[in-house]
Design an enzyme around this catalytic site. Sequence first.
Site, PDB file in Angstrom:
ATOM      1  N   ASP A  35     -65.507  44.801 -78.747  1.00 54.20           N
ATOM      2  CA  ASP A  35     -64.358  45.675 -78.929  1.00 54.20           C
ATOM      3  C   ASP A  35     -63.063  44.907 -78.738  1.00 54.20           C
ATOM      4  O   ASP A  35     -63.040  43.831 -78.160  1.00 54.20           O
ATOM      5  CB  ASP A  35     -64.378  46.796 -77.878  1.00 54.20           C
ATOM      6  CG  ASP A  35     -65.458  47.816 -78.156  1.00 54.20           C
ATOM      7  OD1 ASP A  35     -65.979  47.831 -79.276  1.00 54.20           O
ATOM      8  OD2 ASP A  35     -65.774  48.588 -77.237  1.00 54.20           O
ATOM      9  N   LYS A  57     -61.984  49.334 -82.852  1.00 51.55           N
ATOM     10  CA  LYS A  57     -61.347  50.427 -83.579  1.00 51.55           C
ATOM     11  C   LYS A  57     -59.987  50.670 -82.939  1.00 51.55           C
ATOM     12  O   LYS A  57     -59.897  51.179 -81.842  1.00 51.55           O
ATOM     13  CB  LYS A  57     -62.192  51.706 -83.486  1.00 51.55           C
ATOM     14  CG  LYS A  57     -63.451  51.637 -84.319  1.00 51.55           C
ATOM     15  CD  LYS A  57     -64.134  52.989 -84.372  1.00 51.55           C
ATOM     16  CE  LYS A  57     -64.726  53.377 -83.053  1.00 51.55           C
ATOM     17  NZ  LYS A  57     -65.949  52.673 -82.702  1.00 51.55           N
ATOM     18  N   MET A 170     -58.257  57.624 -72.500  1.00 52.62           N
ATOM     19  CA  MET A 170     -57.548  57.769 -73.768  1.00 52.62           C
ATOM     20  C   MET A 170     -56.486  58.864 -73.674  1.00 52.62           C
ATOM     21  O   MET A 170     -56.283  59.640 -74.609  1.00 52.62           O
ATOM     22  CB  MET A 170     -58.540  58.083 -74.908  1.00 52.62           C
ATOM     23  CG  MET A 170     -59.478  56.928 -75.177  1.00 52.62           C
ATOM     24  SD  MET A 170     -60.830  57.336 -76.311  1.00 52.62           S
ATOM     25  CE  MET A 170     -62.088  57.851 -75.160  1.00 52.62           C
TER      26      MET A 170
HETATM   27  N1  SAH Z   1     -66.266  52.381 -71.928  1.00 50.88           N
HETATM   28  C1  SAH Z   1     -64.941  52.333 -71.340  1.00 50.88           C
HETATM   29  C2  SAH Z   1     -64.037  53.400 -71.897  1.00 50.88           C
HETATM   30  C3  SAH Z   1     -63.777  53.289 -73.383  1.00 50.88           C
HETATM   31  S1  SAH Z   1     -62.597  54.435 -73.971  1.00 50.88           S
HETATM   32  C4  SAH Z   1     -65.049  52.416 -69.819  1.00 50.88           C
HETATM   33  O1  SAH Z   1     -66.131  52.716 -69.303  1.00 50.88           O
HETATM   34  O2  SAH Z   1     -64.054  52.172 -69.133  1.00 50.88           O
HETATM   35  C5  SAH Z   1     -61.099  53.490 -73.874  1.00 50.88           C
HETATM   36  C6  SAH Z   1     -60.217  54.018 -72.761  1.00 50.88           C
HETATM   37  O3  SAH Z   1     -60.689  53.519 -71.515  1.00 50.88           O
HETATM   38  C7  SAH Z   1     -58.793  53.584 -72.840  1.00 50.88           C
HETATM   39  O4  SAH Z   1     -58.050  54.408 -73.713  1.00 50.88           O
HETATM   40  C8  SAH Z   1     -58.353  53.771 -71.405  1.00 50.88           C
HETATM   41  O5  SAH Z   1     -58.108  55.134 -71.115  1.00 50.88           O
HETATM   42  C9  SAH Z   1     -59.597  53.364 -70.644  1.00 50.88           C
HETATM   43  N2  SAH Z   1     -59.566  51.973 -70.181  1.00 50.88           N
HETATM   44  C10 SAH Z   1     -60.365  50.963 -70.588  1.00 50.88           C
HETATM   45  N3  SAH Z   1     -60.068  49.832 -69.906  1.00 50.88           N
HETATM   46  C11 SAH Z   1     -59.077  50.151 -69.048  1.00 50.88           C
HETATM   47  C12 SAH Z   1     -58.350  49.414 -68.052  1.00 50.88           C
HETATM   48  N4  SAH Z   1     -58.583  48.134 -67.810  1.00 50.88           N
HETATM   49  N5  SAH Z   1     -57.387  50.076 -67.350  1.00 50.88           N
HETATM   50  C13 SAH Z   1     -57.144  51.380 -67.571  1.00 50.88           C
HETATM   51  N6  SAH Z   1     -57.804  52.112 -68.489  1.00 50.88           N
HETATM   52  C14 SAH Z   1     -58.759  51.510 -69.218  1.00 50.88           C
END
Ligand code: SAH
Length: 251
Positions: A35, A57, A170
């Site tokens: 990703d 995406k 998100m």
């Molecule tokens: N699988 C991921 C989530 C994917 S959806 C997980 O378990 O964390 C993508 C969303 O995850 C982003 O829009 C944001 O809200 C959050 N996100 C992912 N990495 C992040 C980070 N380092 N700090 C804050 N939010 C994060």
Amino acid sequence: VRPLVSLVGAGPGAADLMTLRAVERLRAAEVVFHDRLVDPAALDFAPPQAERVLVGKAPGVREWSQPRINRLLVAAARQGRRVVRLKCGDPGVFGRAGEEIAALAEAGFAVEIVPGVTAASAAAAEIGRPLTDRAARRSLLLVSAHPAEGAPPLDWAALGAADATLAVYMGVARAGEVAAALMAGGADPATPVAVVERAGRADARRTAATLGDLAAVIAAQAVRNPAILLIDPPRRAAGAAAAPRRAAAAG
Ligand code: SAH
């Protein structure tokens, strides 16, 4: 024998928050589909000759549709290659893992899941606070503010009344709508919200807000993705009905 395809969590975007198992799978990978949010340093664990394919995406970008990603994963597995599907955080949290597993299963391929540190965990660590405690935070809801196309909107009034911390993924672009829907359902505008950008990384930033000022604070501080909202278990606003009204849903 281990399945050819591993769905691997890369954690929140810092290589040292990856699991040893994730690193091991990357070291054995022949092709890595990753990703956009995955830390480039994570990819360095894969052998130099391993193929790296960015299938991120971005909002509004159509070329990497989920069906196309599914087809690529199946095609790579059919070639007998060791496939790592590297996703940020935990692959099973808002990662569309189910669709990829189903596509691979349909083609006859088993999938191994390697869990990762999800953004909610990394964000709580960033603000130095547990996600749950026995007194005030007895439950936790992981919520996406970005519904799938055509999906019914979430019942934010019910979520706000659940006496749970809401970890909203998100949620930056829709923070105002989410807050408004929660407040319309009876949540106190003074309910604390921690906004954590880039949790787990060296350039992480924390911003304190409340439901009432969330949209304004996000705009004033120019909060950017990736960011997560940790909303305290919403208190009931003075005068709010005991049973939540059905709020106009966000999204
Ligand atoms: N699988 C991921 C989530 C994917 S959806 C997980 O378990 O964390 C993508 C969303 O995850 C982003 O829009 C944001 O809200 C959050 N996100 C992912 N990495 C992040 C980070 N380092 N700090 C804050 N939010 C994060």
